[in-house]
Design an enzyme around this catalytic site. Structure first.
Site, mmCIF file in Angstrom:
data_model
loop_
_atom_site.group_PDB
_atom_site.id
_atom_site.type_symbol
_atom_site.label_atom_id
_atom_site.label_comp_id
_atom_site.label_asym_id
_atom_site.label_seq_id
_atom_site.Cartn_x
_atom_site.Cartn_y
_atom_site.Cartn_z
ATOM 1 N N GLY A 26 0.831 -1.098 0.049
ATOM 2 C CA GLY A 26 0.139 -0.149 0.151
ATOM 3 C C GLY A 26 0.817 1.184 -0.253
ATOM 4 C CE LYS A 29 1.363 15.618 -1.052
ATOM 5 N NZ LYS A 29 0.390 16.902 -0.917
ATOM 6 C CB SER A 31 3.004 6.562 4.754
ATOM 7 O OG SER A 31 1.802 6.245 4.549
ATOM 8 C CB VAL A 33 1.666 -0.272 4.124
ATOM 9 C CG1 VAL A 33 1.291 -1.292 4.959
ATOM 10 C CG2 VAL A 33 0.937 0.932 4.647
ATOM 11 C CE LYS A 48 0.518 4.855 7.617
ATOM 12 N NZ LYS A 48 -0.722 5.279 8.162
ATOM 13 C CG ASP A 136 -8.781 10.188 7.427
ATOM 14 O OD1 ASP A 136 -9.653 10.492 6.410
ATOM 15 O OD2 ASP A 136 -7.711 9.606 7.340
#
Length: 265
Positions: A26, A29, A31, A33, A48, A136
């Site tokens: 994954g 912007k 980070s 993973v 992460k 979020d």
């Protein structure tokens, strides 16, 4: 033996030497993973890597994570700091996130949406019962394990109710500014007003947005520009989802109620 399709990333500093790091699973912007494994074990984890410019967000996430233990919230294991990055170690979910699922399958059947909705509602209920506003909720922040159980992740924007009240008091006294970071597609109408703040009700608005997107393949409001998007969110009603039951559409209507006082949460 190491799978040649999952190249290992080497030369991690210090405390991160306890883990093997494999392929990227994954990216956002700030980070990335990776799939990881604790050395000398068969325990797989998600690792992460976050830019140090996001330190404040990461520390908030870790502080929130420490207090959470629920089957619909991703398990937090540890965090580390190296010379160039911050690292969070958490539960590995083989099923990916809901954003990928929607991108691949578009519309999901009502029974699947209802099942996912129950998981998300239970996760939000747990957070709210512990005085935490998620702030979020969106498809890319919902992971799925191998048993099709949904789990909330990424608590960088989450707020403890006591902290939010303190922030509001500082804003009222002129000693601070309200923080309204988030993804506009999933933000409630009140958050676009000068005095709007995150709340349990804004979390349930985002839940309505995610359920609508699972059912139709797209968010309930979409526009090419932010101004038009805000106008839609604040003024347009969401059409019923064709082929879904009246009960489901009534739930959507109640979740996507413009007035936060009338909205269910």
């Amino acid at each position: 033996p190491q799978n040649p399709k999952t190249p290992m990333i080497r030369n991690l500093n210090l405390n991160m030497n306890n883990f093997h790091i494999y392929e990227e699973v994954g990216r956002s912007k700030f980070s990335v993973v990776y799939k990881g494994r604790k050395k000398k074990s068969i325990d797989y984890v998600a690792v992460k890597s976050i830019e140090k410019s996001r330190r404040k967000k990461v520390l908030n996430e870790v502080r929130i994570f420490h207090s959470l233990k629920n089957r619909h919230v991703i398990k937090f294991y540890n965090w580390y700091e190296t010379r160039n990055h911050l690292w969070i170690i958490f539960e590995y979910c083989a099923g990916g996130d809901l954003y990928q699922l929607i991108d691949q399958d578009k519309r999901l059947p009502e029974e699947t949406v209802k099942k996912f909705g129950r998981d998300l509602a239970q996760g939000l209920y747990y957070l709210h019962a512990n005085s935490i506003i998620y702030a979020d909720l969106k498809p890319s922040n919902v992971l799925m394990n191998e048993y099709n159980t949904l789990k909330l992740c990424d608590f960088g924007l989450s707020k403890k109710l006591a902290d939010l009240m303190k922030e509001e008091a500082q804003v009222a006294s002129g000693d601070g500014e309200a923080s309204k970071s988030g993804t506009p597609y999933y933000m409630a109408p009140e958050l676009f007003s000068d005095d709007g703040v995150y709340s349990f009700a804004s979390d349930t608005w985002a839940l309505g947005c995610v359920l609508y997107e699972l059912a139709t393949g797209k968010p309930p409001f979409a526009a090419t520009g932010l101004k038009d998007l805000i106008t839609q969110i604040c003024e347009q009603e969401v059409p019923e989802v064709e082929g879904f039951s009246p009960l489901f559409n009534d739930l959507l209507r109640r979740l996507l109620e413009k007035d936060p006082v009338k909205r269910i949460y």
